[in-house]
Design an enzyme around this catalytic site. Structure first.
Site, PDB file in Angstrom:
ATOM      1  N   ASP A 132      24.932  -9.220  51.096  1.00  0.00           N
ATOM      2  CA  ASP A 132      26.135  -8.678  50.471  1.00  0.00           C
ATOM      3  C   ASP A 132      26.304  -9.324  49.100  1.00  0.00           C
ATOM      4  O   ASP A 132      26.115 -10.525  48.929  1.00  0.00           O
ATOM      5  CB  ASP A 132      27.362  -8.959  51.353  1.00  0.00           C
ATOM      6  N   ILE A 133      26.674  -8.517  48.124  1.00  0.00           N
ATOM      7  CA  ILE A 133      26.813  -8.984  46.743  1.00  0.00           C
ATOM      8  C   ILE A 133      28.026  -9.911  46.589  1.00  0.00           C
ATOM      9  O   ILE A 133      28.098 -10.705  45.647  1.00  0.00           O
ATOM     10  CB  ILE A 133      26.912  -7.755  45.791  1.00  0.00           C
TER      11      ILE A 133
ATOM     12  N   GLN B 264      37.154  -0.047  54.594  1.00  0.00           N
ATOM     13  CA  GLN B 264      35.794   0.389  54.248  1.00  0.00           C
ATOM     14  C   GLN B 264      35.757   0.869  52.799  1.00  0.00           C
ATOM     15  O   GLN B 264      36.545   1.725  52.398  1.00  0.00           O
ATOM     16  CB  GLN B 264      35.332   1.525  55.176  1.00  0.00           C
TER      17      GLN B 264
ATOM     18  N   HIS C 160      27.595   0.711  57.737  1.00  0.00           N
ATOM     19  CA  HIS C 160      26.943  -0.592  57.590  1.00  0.00           C
ATOM     20  C   HIS C 160      27.558  -1.581  58.559  1.00  0.00           C
ATOM     21  O   HIS C 160      28.748  -1.557  58.833  1.00  0.00           O
ATOM     22  CB  HIS C 160      27.039  -1.121  56.153  1.00  0.00           C
TER      23      HIS C 160
ATOM     24  N   HIS D 274      28.279  -5.487  58.946  1.00  0.00           N
ATOM     25  CA  HIS D 274      28.292  -6.792  58.290  1.00  0.00           C
ATOM     26  C   HIS D 274      27.830  -7.824  59.311  1.00  0.00           C
ATOM     27  O   HIS D 274      28.382  -7.898  60.414  1.00  0.00           O
ATOM     28  CB  HIS D 274      29.720  -7.188  57.878  1.00  0.00           C
TER      29      HIS D 274
HETATM   30  P1  AMP Z   1      33.036  -2.330  53.422  1.00  0.00           P
HETATM   31  O1  AMP Z   1      34.308  -2.834  52.808  1.00  0.00           O
HETATM   32  O2  AMP Z   1      32.952  -2.576  54.888  1.00  0.00           O
HETATM   33  O3  AMP Z   1      32.757  -0.897  53.030  1.00  0.00           O
HETATM   34  O4  AMP Z   1      31.874  -3.230  52.814  1.00  0.00           O
HETATM   35  C1  AMP Z   1      31.146  -2.886  51.682  1.00  0.00           C
HETATM   36  C2  AMP Z   1      30.408  -4.119  51.284  1.00  0.00           C
HETATM   37  O5  AMP Z   1      29.387  -3.775  50.370  1.00  0.00           O
HETATM   38  C3  AMP Z   1      31.276  -5.182  50.588  1.00  0.00           C
HETATM   39  O6  AMP Z   1      31.241  -6.387  51.335  1.00  0.00           O
HETATM   40  C4  AMP Z   1      30.623  -5.321  49.209  1.00  0.00           C
HETATM   41  O7  AMP Z   1      30.636  -6.649  48.722  1.00  0.00           O
HETATM   42  C5  AMP Z   1      29.221  -4.821  49.475  1.00  0.00           C
HETATM   43  N1  AMP Z   1      28.517  -4.283  48.319  1.00  0.00           N
HETATM   44  C6  AMP Z   1      28.970  -3.369  47.433  1.00  0.00           C
HETATM   45  N2  AMP Z   1      28.025  -3.090  46.507  1.00  0.00           N
HETATM   46  C7  AMP Z   1      26.947  -3.845  46.841  1.00  0.00           C
HETATM   47  C8  AMP Z   1      25.637  -4.008  46.280  1.00  0.00           C
HETATM   48  N3  AMP Z   1      25.261  -3.341  45.193  1.00  0.00           N
HETATM   49  N4  AMP Z   1      24.790  -4.878  46.873  1.00  0.00           N
HETATM   50  C9  AMP Z   1      25.173  -5.563  47.979  1.00  0.00           C
HETATM   51  N5  AMP Z   1      26.382  -5.441  48.559  1.00  0.00           N
HETATM   52  C10 AMP Z   1      27.256  -4.598  47.997  1.00  0.00           C
END
Ligand code: AMP
Length: 115
Positions: A30-31, A95, A101, A103
């Site tokens: 995760d970024i 979300q 996805h 986590h």
């Molecule tokens: P959610 O809130 O469950 O939809 O989680 C989306 C997740 O994606 C968040 O924890 C973000 O930090 C992560 N995220 C968004 N863009 C990226 C990316 N380019 N690379 C890795 N993680 C990302």
């Protein structure tokens, strides 16, 4: 096809720190990590959220997602201490990315209830 940032990661059009990959599943860091280990495990197929999962159609894929989660946990050394798996689905869950996805969070003690 639901086009999201994760679609671009699957197609390798934008970079990601991939930790595990199979034909149908991708796992990458995760970024914006919320724990020392924070990996996202996603199907490569186009599934927006948990409501699109149909047991009879996706049983095998769900198995592969959990196999991948357990494999990542092993690779990250979390087998003994444990870890948390979270799926946010829909607006109230927070979300942000409409591509299913899981986590995987670990490396610290988790709190309950979650925020
Ligand atoms: P959610 O809130 O469950 O939809 O989680 C989306 C997740 O994606 C968040 O924890 C973000 O930090 C992560 N995220 C968004 N863009 C990226 C990316 N380019 N690379 C890795 N993680 C990302």
């Amino acid at each position: 096809m639901g086009e999201t940032i994760f679609s671009k990661i699957i197609r390798k059009e934008i970079p990601a720190k991939v930790v595990y990959e199979t034909e149908h599943v991708l796992a990458f860091r995760d970024i914006n990590p919320q724990a020392p280990v924070h990996v996202l495990i996603i199907p490569k197929s186009d599934i927006a959220d948990a409501t699109e999962i149909i047991g009879s159609r996706h049983a095998e894929l769900l198995g592969e997602l959990f196999d991948a989660a357990n494999e990542v946990a092993k690779l990250e050394g979390l087998e003994k201490k444990g870890f948390r798996l979270v799926i946010n689905s829909g607006t109230d869950s927070g979300q942000e990315v409409p591509h299913l996805h899981i986590h995987l969070l670990g490396g610290r003690k988790m709190n309950w209830p979650p925020g």
